[in-house]
Design an enzyme around this catalytic site. Structure first.
Site, short mmCIF file in Angstrom:
data_model
loop_
_atom_site.label_atom_id
_atom_site.label_comp_id
_atom_site.label_asym_id
_atom_site.label_seq_id
_atom_site.Cartn_x
_atom_site.Cartn_y
_atom_site.Cartn_z
N LYS A 112 -1.83 -0.32 4.95
CA LYS A 112 -0.66 0.55 4.77
C LYS A 112 0.48 -0.56 4.42
O LYS A 112 1.36 -0.02 3.49
CB LYS A 112 -0.28 1.36 6.16
CG LYS A 112 -1.26 2.28 6.29
CD LYS A 112 -0.73 3.51 7.03
CE LYS A 112 -1.87 4.44 7.12
NZ LYS A 112 -3.24 4.23 7.88
C1 PLP Z 1 -4.34 4.80 7.51
C2 PLP Z 1 -5.87 4.11 7.82
C3 PLP Z 1 -6.94 4.75 7.16
C4 PLP Z 1 -7.14 5.87 6.49
O1 PLP Z 1 -6.37 5.81 4.97
P1 PLP Z 1 -5.96 7.20 4.28
O2 PLP Z 1 -5.22 6.81 3.12
O3 PLP Z 1 -5.31 8.00 5.30
O4 PLP Z 1 -7.47 7.70 3.91
C5 PLP Z 1 -8.00 3.76 7.33
N1 PLP Z 1 -7.96 2.75 8.28
C6 PLP Z 1 -6.89 2.20 8.65
C7 PLP Z 1 -6.87 0.98 9.57
C8 PLP Z 1 -5.72 2.79 8.41
O5 PLP Z 1 -4.55 2.60 9.02
#
Ligand code: PLP
Length: 469
Positions: A112
Protein backbone atom coordinates in the site's frame (compact mmCIF):
# COMPACT_ATOMS: atom_id res chain seq x y z
CA UNK A 1 -7.41 13.64 -19.22
CA UNK A 2 -11.03 13.64 -18.14
CA UNK A 3 -12.60 11.18 -15.73
CA UNK A 4 -16.04 9.58 -15.82
CA UNK A 5 -17.98 7.68 -13.19
CA UNK A 6 -18.77 3.97 -13.54
CA UNK A 7 -22.42 4.84 -12.81
CA UNK A 8 -22.64 7.52 -15.48
CA UNK A 9 -24.43 10.23 -13.47
CA UNK A 10 -21.64 12.14 -11.73
CA UNK A 11 -19.93 15.23 -13.17
CA UNK A 12 -16.98 14.61 -15.47
CA UNK A 13 -13.86 15.78 -13.62
CA UNK A 14 -10.20 16.56 -14.15
CA UNK A 15 -7.48 14.69 -12.27
CA UNK A 16 -7.12 17.02 -9.27
CA UNK A 17 -10.85 16.93 -8.53
CA UNK A 18 -10.92 13.15 -8.87
CA UNK A 19 -7.99 12.94 -6.46
CA UNK A 20 -9.80 14.93 -3.78
CA UNK A 21 -13.28 13.47 -4.41
CA UNK A 22 -12.44 9.77 -4.02
CA UNK A 23 -15.90 8.31 -4.59
CA UNK A 24 -18.04 9.85 -7.36
CA UNK A 25 -21.21 11.70 -6.36
CA UNK A 26 -23.45 9.04 -7.95
CA UNK A 27 -21.82 6.35 -5.79
CA UNK A 28 -19.63 5.16 -8.67
CA UNK A 29 -15.86 5.05 -9.13
CA UNK A 30 -13.90 7.33 -11.42
CA UNK A 31 -12.05 6.06 -14.48
CA UNK A 32 -10.20 7.86 -17.28
CA UNK A 33 -12.43 8.57 -20.27
CA UNK A 34 -9.98 6.60 -22.42
CA UNK A 35 -6.76 4.66 -21.74
CA UNK A 36 -3.52 6.35 -22.80
CA UNK A 37 -1.71 4.09 -25.27
CA UNK A 38 1.94 2.98 -25.12
CA UNK A 39 3.51 1.54 -28.30
CA UNK A 40 6.01 -1.35 -28.17
CA UNK A 41 8.77 1.19 -28.94
CA UNK A 42 7.75 3.36 -26.00
CA UNK A 43 7.65 0.32 -23.73
CA UNK A 44 11.05 -0.86 -25.00
CA UNK A 45 12.50 2.56 -24.20
CA UNK A 46 11.68 1.94 -20.52
CA UNK A 47 14.11 -0.97 -20.33
CA UNK A 48 16.97 -0.20 -17.97
CA UNK A 49 15.37 2.96 -16.54
CA UNK A 50 15.11 3.44 -12.77
CA UNK A 51 11.71 2.80 -11.19
CA UNK A 52 10.95 6.50 -10.77
CA UNK A 53 11.50 7.24 -14.48
CA UNK A 54 9.17 4.43 -15.53
CA UNK A 55 6.57 5.69 -13.05
CA UNK A 56 6.85 9.23 -14.45
CA UNK A 57 6.22 8.06 -18.02
CA UNK A 58 3.29 5.88 -17.00
CA UNK A 59 1.57 8.49 -14.82
CA UNK A 60 2.16 11.63 -16.87
CA UNK A 61 -0.72 11.12 -19.36
CA UNK A 62 -3.19 10.79 -16.47
CA UNK A 63 -2.54 13.93 -14.45
CA UNK A 64 -3.51 16.85 -16.69
CA UNK A 65 -2.66 20.43 -15.86
CA UNK A 66 -2.58 20.46 -12.07
CA UNK A 67 1.04 19.37 -12.04
CA UNK A 68 3.91 19.93 -14.47
CA UNK A 69 6.18 17.16 -15.66
CA UNK A 70 9.04 18.35 -13.48
CA UNK A 71 6.78 18.74 -10.42
CA UNK A 72 5.42 15.23 -10.97
CA UNK A 73 8.96 13.94 -11.31
CA UNK A 74 9.91 15.55 -7.98
CA UNK A 75 6.82 14.13 -6.26
CA UNK A 76 7.57 10.63 -7.53
CA UNK A 77 11.26 10.79 -6.57
CA UNK A 78 10.39 12.01 -3.09
CA UNK A 79 7.65 9.38 -2.68
CA UNK A 80 10.04 6.48 -3.26
CA UNK A 81 13.19 7.95 -1.71
CA UNK A 82 12.35 6.49 1.70
CA UNK A 83 12.15 2.90 0.44
CA UNK A 84 14.62 0.39 1.85
CA UNK A 85 15.69 -0.97 -1.53
CA UNK A 86 17.47 1.01 -4.25
CA UNK A 87 15.31 -0.59 -6.96
CA UNK A 88 12.15 0.49 -5.05
CA UNK A 89 10.38 -2.70 -6.22
CA UNK A 90 13.09 -5.33 -6.75
CA UNK A 91 12.50 -8.48 -8.82
CA UNK A 92 13.79 -11.88 -7.78
CA UNK A 93 13.99 -14.97 -9.95
CA UNK A 94 12.34 -17.80 -7.99
CA UNK A 95 11.97 -20.51 -10.63
CA UNK A 96 12.01 -21.25 -14.35
CA UNK A 97 10.40 -18.14 -15.87
CA UNK A 98 9.05 -17.30 -12.44
CA UNK A 99 9.65 -13.95 -10.77
CA UNK A 100 8.77 -12.34 -7.49
CA UNK A 101 8.09 -8.58 -7.53
CA UNK A 102 8.73 -7.25 -4.01
CA UNK A 103 6.40 -4.34 -3.29
CA UNK A 104 7.00 -4.21 0.48
CA UNK A 105 10.11 -2.08 0.91
CA UNK A 106 8.21 1.08 1.86
CA UNK A 107 7.84 2.59 5.33
CA UNK A 108 5.04 0.28 6.55
CA UNK A 109 6.22 -2.93 4.85
CA UNK A 110 3.16 -3.51 2.65
CA UNK A 111 2.48 -2.72 -1.00
CA UNK A 112 0.00 0.00 0.00
CA UNK A 113 3.00 2.31 0.47
CA UNK A 114 3.63 2.12 -3.30
CA UNK A 115 0.45 4.11 -3.90
CA UNK A 116 -0.01 6.02 -0.65
CA UNK A 117 3.48 7.54 -0.44
CA UNK A 118 2.70 9.08 -3.82
CA UNK A 119 -0.89 9.96 -2.93
CA UNK A 120 -0.03 11.89 0.27
CA UNK A 121 2.39 14.11 -1.62
CA UNK A 122 -0.01 14.60 -4.50
CA UNK A 123 -2.75 15.70 -2.08
CA UNK A 124 -0.33 18.15 -0.49
CA UNK A 125 0.64 19.56 -3.88
CA UNK A 126 -2.94 20.11 -5.04
CA UNK A 127 -4.10 21.51 -1.68
CA UNK A 128 -1.22 23.99 -1.49
CA UNK A 129 -1.99 25.09 -5.03
CA UNK A 130 -5.59 25.75 -4.00
CA UNK A 131 -4.82 27.15 -0.56
CA UNK A 132 -7.06 24.51 1.01
CA UNK A 133 -6.82 22.02 3.88
CA UNK A 134 -8.59 18.72 4.36
CA UNK A 135 -9.34 16.22 7.09
CA UNK A 136 -8.71 12.63 6.12
CA UNK A 137 -10.69 10.08 8.08
CA UNK A 138 -10.25 6.35 7.77
CA UNK A 139 -11.02 3.06 9.46
CA UNK A 140 -8.49 0.27 9.40
CA UNK A 141 -8.20 -3.36 10.34
CA UNK A 142 -4.44 -3.18 9.87
CA UNK A 143 -2.36 -2.24 6.83
CA UNK A 144 -4.19 0.71 5.30
CA UNK A 145 -4.16 2.85 8.44
CA UNK A 146 -0.43 2.82 8.94
CA UNK A 147 0.29 3.33 5.24
CA UNK A 148 -2.09 6.32 5.17
CA UNK A 149 -0.55 7.79 8.33
CA UNK A 150 2.98 7.47 6.97
CA UNK A 151 1.80 9.11 3.75
CA UNK A 152 0.17 12.10 5.47
CA UNK A 153 2.37 12.68 8.52
CA UNK A 154 3.84 16.18 8.96
CA UNK A 155 1.82 17.68 6.07
CA UNK A 156 0.44 21.14 6.85
CA UNK A 157 -2.52 20.76 4.49
CA UNK A 158 -3.86 17.58 6.09
CA UNK A 159 -5.13 16.29 9.42
CA UNK A 160 -5.60 12.55 9.53
CA UNK A 161 -7.85 10.61 11.93
CA UNK A 162 -7.65 6.82 11.85
CA UNK A 163 -9.97 4.55 13.82
CA UNK A 164 -9.11 0.94 14.57
CA UNK A 165 -10.77 -1.70 16.79
CA UNK A 166 -9.15 -1.54 20.25
CA UNK A 167 -7.25 -4.75 20.99
CA UNK A 168 -8.07 -6.31 17.63
CA UNK A 169 -5.13 -5.32 15.45
CA UNK A 170 -1.71 -6.93 15.86
CA UNK A 171 0.83 -5.18 18.06
CA UNK A 172 3.11 -4.43 15.10
CA UNK A 173 0.20 -2.99 13.13
CA UNK A 174 -0.99 -0.85 16.07
CA UNK A 175 2.47 0.45 16.83
CA UNK A 176 3.10 1.33 13.19
CA UNK A 177 0.22 3.79 13.64
CA UNK A 178 0.44 4.92 17.25
CA UNK A 179 4.18 5.60 17.38
CA UNK A 180 3.78 8.27 14.69
CA UNK A 181 3.38 11.29 16.95
CA UNK A 182 3.24 14.03 14.29
CA UNK A 183 1.04 17.05 15.06
CA UNK A 184 -1.43 16.14 12.30
CA UNK A 185 -1.84 12.41 13.08
CA UNK A 186 -4.68 11.35 15.39
CA UNK A 187 -5.16 7.68 16.26
CA UNK A 188 -8.43 6.50 17.76
CA UNK A 189 -8.87 3.03 19.26
CA UNK A 190 -12.59 2.26 19.26
CA UNK A 191 -14.07 -0.10 21.84
CA UNK A 192 -15.70 -2.22 19.13
CA UNK A 193 -15.02 -4.18 15.96
CA UNK A 194 -13.65 -3.16 12.57
CA UNK A 195 -17.21 -3.16 11.24
CA UNK A 196 -18.17 -0.66 13.97
CA UNK A 197 -15.27 1.56 12.84
CA UNK A 198 -16.42 1.34 9.24
CA UNK A 199 -20.03 2.07 10.13
CA UNK A 200 -18.95 5.19 11.99
CA UNK A 201 -16.83 6.27 9.05
CA UNK A 202 -19.82 5.94 6.74
CA UNK A 203 -21.95 7.91 9.18
CA UNK A 204 -19.36 10.72 9.27
CA UNK A 205 -19.39 10.95 5.47
CA UNK A 206 -23.18 10.81 5.35
CA UNK A 207 -23.40 13.79 7.71
CA UNK A 208 -23.17 16.41 4.95
CA UNK A 209 -22.84 19.35 7.33
CA UNK A 210 -19.96 17.75 9.22
CA UNK A 211 -18.39 16.54 6.01
CA UNK A 212 -18.54 19.99 4.46
CA UNK A 213 -17.38 21.90 7.52
CA UNK A 214 -14.27 19.82 8.08
CA UNK A 215 -13.67 19.00 4.39
CA UNK A 216 -13.60 15.27 4.98
CA UNK A 217 -11.71 13.17 2.48
CA UNK A 218 -10.68 9.54 2.19
CA UNK A 219 -7.65 7.66 0.94
CA UNK A 220 -9.27 4.24 0.58
CA UNK A 221 -8.57 1.98 -2.33
CA UNK A 222 -11.35 3.31 -4.52
CA UNK A 223 -9.33 6.52 -5.03
CA UNK A 224 -8.28 6.59 -8.69
CA UNK A 225 -4.84 8.02 -7.95
CA UNK A 226 -3.95 4.90 -5.95
CA UNK A 227 -4.72 2.67 -8.92
CA UNK A 228 -2.76 5.02 -11.19
CA UNK A 229 0.36 4.81 -9.03
CA UNK A 230 0.09 1.01 -9.03
CA UNK A 231 -0.02 0.74 -12.84
CA UNK A 232 3.60 1.90 -12.85
CA UNK A 233 5.00 -1.26 -11.29
CA UNK A 234 3.31 -3.50 -13.84
CA UNK A 235 5.21 -1.67 -16.59
CA UNK A 236 8.44 -1.71 -14.54
CA UNK A 237 8.23 -5.44 -13.84
CA UNK A 238 7.18 -6.33 -17.38
CA UNK A 239 10.12 -4.54 -19.01
CA UNK A 240 12.47 -6.11 -16.47
CA UNK A 241 11.15 -9.51 -17.56
CA UNK A 242 11.70 -8.69 -21.25
CA UNK A 243 8.52 -6.94 -22.46
CA UNK A 244 7.55 -5.86 -25.05
CA UNK A 245 9.68 -8.55 -26.74
CA UNK A 246 7.94 -11.20 -24.70
CA UNK A 247 4.43 -11.36 -23.32
CA UNK A 248 4.18 -11.55 -19.52
CA UNK A 249 1.74 -12.77 -16.85
CA UNK A 250 1.06 -11.58 -13.30
CA UNK A 251 -0.32 -13.19 -10.19
CA UNK A 252 -1.82 -11.00 -7.46
CA UNK A 253 -2.99 -11.72 -3.89
CA UNK A 254 -6.32 -9.93 -4.09
CA UNK A 255 -8.79 -8.34 -1.69
CA UNK A 256 -10.49 -5.18 -2.92
CA UNK A 257 -9.43 -5.82 -6.53
CA UNK A 258 -7.43 -2.55 -6.59
CA UNK A 259 -4.00 -4.02 -7.17
CA UNK A 260 -4.99 -6.46 -9.91
CA UNK A 261 -7.20 -3.84 -11.57
CA UNK A 262 -4.05 -1.75 -12.05
CA UNK A 263 -2.71 -4.75 -14.01
CA UNK A 264 -5.82 -4.72 -16.16
CA UNK A 265 -5.31 -1.00 -16.77
CA UNK A 266 -1.69 -1.63 -17.82
CA UNK A 267 -2.92 -4.24 -20.30
CA UNK A 268 -5.49 -1.79 -21.70
CA UNK A 269 -2.65 0.73 -22.13
CA UNK A 270 -0.72 -1.61 -24.42
CA UNK A 271 1.41 -3.69 -22.04
CA UNK A 272 1.47 -7.25 -23.50
CA UNK A 273 -0.10 -9.09 -20.56
CA UNK A 274 -1.22 -12.62 -21.33
CA UNK A 275 -2.81 -13.59 -18.03
CA UNK A 276 -3.79 -12.03 -14.70
CA UNK A 277 -4.17 -14.50 -11.84
CA UNK A 278 -6.28 -13.58 -8.81
CA UNK A 279 -5.25 -15.31 -5.56
CA UNK A 280 -7.86 -15.52 -2.77
CA UNK A 281 -7.87 -16.81 0.79
CA UNK A 282 -11.02 -18.54 2.07
CA UNK A 283 -12.92 -15.26 1.66
CA UNK A 284 -13.09 -16.20 -1.98
CA UNK A 285 -15.93 -14.17 -3.53
CA UNK A 286 -13.70 -13.26 -6.50
CA UNK A 287 -12.49 -16.78 -7.20
CA UNK A 288 -16.07 -18.00 -7.10
CA UNK A 289 -17.04 -15.21 -9.49
CA UNK A 290 -14.35 -15.96 -12.07
CA UNK A 291 -15.25 -19.63 -11.95
CA UNK A 292 -19.03 -19.20 -12.18
CA UNK A 293 -20.05 -15.72 -13.38
CA UNK A 294 -21.96 -15.17 -10.12
CA UNK A 295 -20.83 -12.59 -7.58
CA UNK A 296 -22.35 -13.61 -4.28
CA UNK A 297 -21.63 -12.46 -0.73
CA UNK A 298 -21.49 -15.20 1.85
CA UNK A 299 -20.04 -13.53 4.92
CA UNK A 300 -16.45 -12.96 5.87
CA UNK A 301 -14.32 -14.92 8.31
CA UNK A 302 -10.91 -14.21 9.82
CA UNK A 303 -7.82 -15.77 8.16
CA UNK A 304 -4.05 -15.52 8.59
CA UNK A 305 -4.01 -13.16 5.58
CA UNK A 306 -6.24 -10.46 7.16
CA UNK A 307 -5.65 -7.77 4.53
CA UNK A 308 -7.58 -9.95 2.09
CA UNK A 309 -10.51 -10.64 4.43
CA UNK A 310 -13.15 -8.86 2.43
CA UNK A 311 -16.85 -9.33 1.94
CA UNK A 312 -17.00 -7.53 -1.42
CA UNK A 313 -14.28 -6.20 -3.73
CA UNK A 314 -15.21 -2.58 -4.35
CA UNK A 315 -12.83 -2.01 -7.26
CA UNK A 316 -14.44 -4.82 -9.23
CA UNK A 317 -17.02 -2.23 -10.31
CA UNK A 318 -14.35 -0.73 -12.57
CA UNK A 319 -13.98 -4.00 -14.48
CA UNK A 320 -17.75 -4.46 -14.55
CA UNK A 321 -18.02 -1.07 -16.26
CA UNK A 322 -15.94 -2.37 -19.19
CA UNK A 323 -17.79 -5.70 -19.23
CA UNK A 324 -21.00 -3.63 -19.59
CA UNK A 325 -19.40 -1.76 -22.53
CA UNK A 326 -19.09 1.32 -20.33
CA UNK A 327 -22.85 1.62 -19.84
CA UNK A 328 -23.11 3.42 -16.48
CA UNK A 329 -26.86 2.81 -16.16
CA UNK A 330 -26.31 -0.92 -16.45
CA UNK A 331 -23.59 -0.81 -13.77
CA UNK A 332 -25.75 1.29 -11.44
CA UNK A 333 -28.60 -1.19 -11.82
CA UNK A 334 -26.36 -4.18 -11.19
CA UNK A 335 -24.74 -2.61 -8.11
CA UNK A 336 -28.11 -1.54 -6.72
CA UNK A 337 -29.33 -5.13 -7.06
CA UNK A 338 -26.15 -6.40 -5.43
CA UNK A 339 -26.65 -4.09 -2.46
CA UNK A 340 -30.18 -5.40 -1.97
CA UNK A 341 -29.76 -9.11 -2.61
CA UNK A 342 -26.04 -9.71 -2.08
CA UNK A 343 -25.78 -11.30 -5.50
CA UNK A 344 -25.52 -10.61 -9.23
CA UNK A 345 -24.74 -12.59 -12.39
CA UNK A 346 -22.97 -11.59 -15.56
CA UNK A 347 -23.87 -13.15 -18.93
CA UNK A 348 -21.93 -16.09 -20.36
CA UNK A 349 -20.46 -13.70 -22.92
CA UNK A 350 -19.32 -11.21 -20.26
CA UNK A 351 -17.74 -13.99 -18.21
CA UNK A 352 -15.95 -15.32 -21.29
CA UNK A 353 -14.56 -11.84 -21.99
CA UNK A 354 -13.26 -11.54 -18.43
CA UNK A 355 -11.77 -15.01 -18.59
CA UNK A 356 -9.66 -14.15 -21.64
CA UNK A 357 -7.36 -12.39 -19.18
CA UNK A 358 -8.34 -13.43 -15.64
CA UNK A 359 -8.03 -16.73 -13.79
CA UNK A 360 -8.43 -17.28 -10.06
CA UNK A 361 -7.73 -19.77 -7.29
CA UNK A 362 -8.36 -19.88 -3.53
CA UNK A 363 -6.52 -21.44 -0.59
CA UNK A 364 -7.40 -21.86 3.07
CA UNK A 365 -5.13 -21.19 6.05
CA UNK A 366 -3.67 -24.71 6.17
CA UNK A 367 -2.74 -24.54 2.50
CA UNK A 368 -1.29 -21.07 3.09
CA UNK A 369 1.01 -22.32 5.88
CA UNK A 370 2.00 -25.40 3.87
CA UNK A 371 2.70 -23.12 0.91
CA UNK A 372 4.99 -20.85 2.96
CA UNK A 373 6.88 -23.89 4.18
CA UNK A 374 7.23 -25.54 0.76
CA UNK A 375 8.29 -22.31 -0.93
CA UNK A 376 10.89 -21.67 1.75
CA UNK A 377 12.30 -25.15 1.31
CA UNK A 378 12.37 -24.79 -2.46
CA UNK A 379 13.80 -21.27 -2.80
CA UNK A 380 15.06 -20.13 0.61
CA UNK A 381 12.61 -17.20 0.46
CA UNK A 382 10.30 -16.41 3.38
CA UNK A 383 6.95 -15.16 2.13
CA UNK A 384 4.20 -13.58 4.20
CA UNK A 385 0.73 -15.21 4.25
CA UNK A 386 -0.61 -12.85 1.55
CA UNK A 387 2.25 -13.07 -0.95
CA UNK A 388 2.28 -16.87 -0.91
CA UNK A 389 -1.32 -16.88 -2.19
CA UNK A 390 -0.15 -15.33 -5.46
CA UNK A 391 2.49 -18.04 -5.88
CA UNK A 392 0.05 -20.85 -5.07
CA UNK A 393 -2.62 -19.44 -7.39
CA UNK A 394 -0.37 -19.08 -10.42
CA UNK A 395 1.07 -22.54 -9.94
CA UNK A 396 -2.47 -23.90 -10.08
CA UNK A 397 -3.88 -21.97 -13.05
CA UNK A 398 -0.88 -20.76 -15.07
CA UNK A 399 -1.66 -21.06 -18.78
CA UNK A 400 1.70 -20.84 -20.51
CA UNK A 401 4.93 -21.78 -18.68
CA UNK A 402 7.06 -20.32 -21.49
CA UNK A 403 5.84 -16.83 -20.60
CA UNK A 404 7.44 -15.07 -17.59
CA UNK A 405 5.08 -15.21 -14.60
CA UNK A 406 5.54 -12.37 -12.11
CA UNK A 407 4.02 -12.92 -8.66
CA UNK A 408 3.44 -9.80 -6.58
CA UNK A 409 4.75 -9.95 -3.01
CA UNK A 410 2.48 -7.57 -1.10
CA UNK A 411 3.86 -7.63 2.45
CA UNK A 412 7.16 -8.16 4.26
CA UNK A 413 7.17 -11.45 6.21
CA UNK A 414 7.99 -9.59 9.45
CA UNK A 415 4.67 -7.80 9.20
CA UNK A 416 2.93 -11.14 9.90
CA UNK A 417 5.54 -12.89 12.07
CA UNK A 418 3.16 -15.27 13.87
CA UNK A 419 1.81 -16.90 10.71
CA UNK A 420 5.29 -17.22 9.24
CA UNK A 421 6.69 -18.69 12.44
CA UNK A 422 3.87 -21.25 12.60
CA UNK A 423 4.73 -22.34 9.05
CA UNK A 424 8.52 -22.55 9.18
CA UNK A 425 9.55 -22.12 12.86
CA UNK A 426 11.56 -19.04 11.93
CA UNK A 427 10.57 -15.64 13.30
CA UNK A 428 11.20 -13.09 10.53
CA UNK A 429 13.02 -9.96 11.70
CA UNK A 430 11.86 -6.39 11.17
CA UNK A 431 14.22 -4.19 9.12
CA UNK A 432 16.72 -2.24 11.26
CA UNK A 433 14.87 1.04 11.05
CA UNK A 434 11.89 -0.61 12.79
CA UNK A 435 13.89 -2.78 15.18
CA UNK A 436 12.94 -0.62 18.20
CA UNK A 437 9.25 -0.39 17.22
CA UNK A 438 8.18 -2.32 20.30
CA UNK A 439 9.97 0.12 22.61
CA UNK A 440 8.76 3.39 21.09
CA UNK A 441 6.23 5.64 22.84
CA UNK A 442 2.66 5.34 21.64
CA UNK A 443 0.02 8.04 21.42
CA UNK A 444 -3.66 7.26 20.89
CA UNK A 445 -7.08 7.97 22.30
CA UNK A 446 -9.53 5.25 23.31
CA UNK A 447 -13.18 6.05 22.64
CA UNK A 448 -16.45 4.17 22.95
CA UNK A 449 -18.20 2.80 19.90
CA UNK A 450 -20.25 5.98 19.84
CA UNK A 451 -20.50 8.34 16.89
CA UNK A 452 -21.07 11.43 19.06
CA UNK A 453 -17.83 10.81 20.98
CA UNK A 454 -15.80 10.37 17.82
CA UNK A 455 -17.32 13.48 16.27
CA UNK A 456 -16.59 15.69 19.25
CA UNK A 457 -13.05 14.29 19.47
CA UNK A 458 -12.46 15.35 15.87
CA UNK A 459 -14.04 18.77 16.45
CA UNK A 460 -12.12 19.43 19.65
CA UNK A 461 -8.82 18.35 18.15
CA UNK A 462 -9.21 20.59 15.12
CA UNK A 463 -10.43 23.53 17.24
CA UNK A 464 -7.44 23.32 19.58
CA UNK A 465 -5.23 23.39 16.52
CA UNK A 466 -6.93 26.59 15.37
CA UNK A 467 -8.41 25.01 12.28
CA UNK A 468 -11.77 26.00 10.84
CA UNK A 469 -14.54 25.39 13.34
C1 PLP B 1 -4.38 -4.59 0.84
C2 PLP B 1 -3.58 -5.84 0.70
C3 PLP B 1 -3.90 -6.82 -0.25
C4 PLP B 1 -5.12 -6.72 -1.15
O1 PLP B 1 -4.96 -5.74 -2.14
P1 PLP B 1 -6.23 -5.21 -2.98
O2 PLP B 1 -5.73 -4.06 -3.78
O3 PLP B 1 -7.25 -4.80 -1.96
O4 PLP B 1 -6.71 -6.34 -3.83
C5 PLP B 1 -3.07 -7.93 -0.37
N1 PLP B 1 -2.00 -8.08 0.44
C6 PLP B 1 -1.66 -7.17 1.37
C7 PLP B 1 -0.47 -7.41 2.24
C8 PLP B 1 -2.43 -6.01 1.54
O5 PLP B 1 -2.09 -5.10 2.47
Amino acid sequence: MRYISTRGEAPILEFDDVLLAGLARDGGLYLPESWPQFSPEQIRSMQGLPYTDVALQVMLPFVGECVTKSQLSDIIKEAYSGFDHGDVAPMKKVGENEWLLELFHGPTLAFKDMALQFLGRMFDHVLKQRGERITIVGATSGDTGSAAIEACRDRDTIDIFITFPDGRVSEVQRRQMTTVTSHNVHNIAVRGTFDDCQDMLKALFNDTAFRGQYKLSAVNSINWARIMAQIAYYFWAAVNAGAPDTRVAFSVPTGNFGNVFAGYAAQQMGLPIEQLVVGSNSNDILTRFFNSGTMEMNGVGPTISPSMDIQISSNFERLLFDLCDRDGKQVAKTMEGFRKSGKFDVSADQLARARVLFDAARFDDDQTREGIQAFHKETGELLDPHSILGILAQREVRKNPSIPMISLATAHPAKFPDAVEQAVSIRPQLPNRLADLLERDEEYTVLDNDLAQVKSYIEDTLRVKGNPS
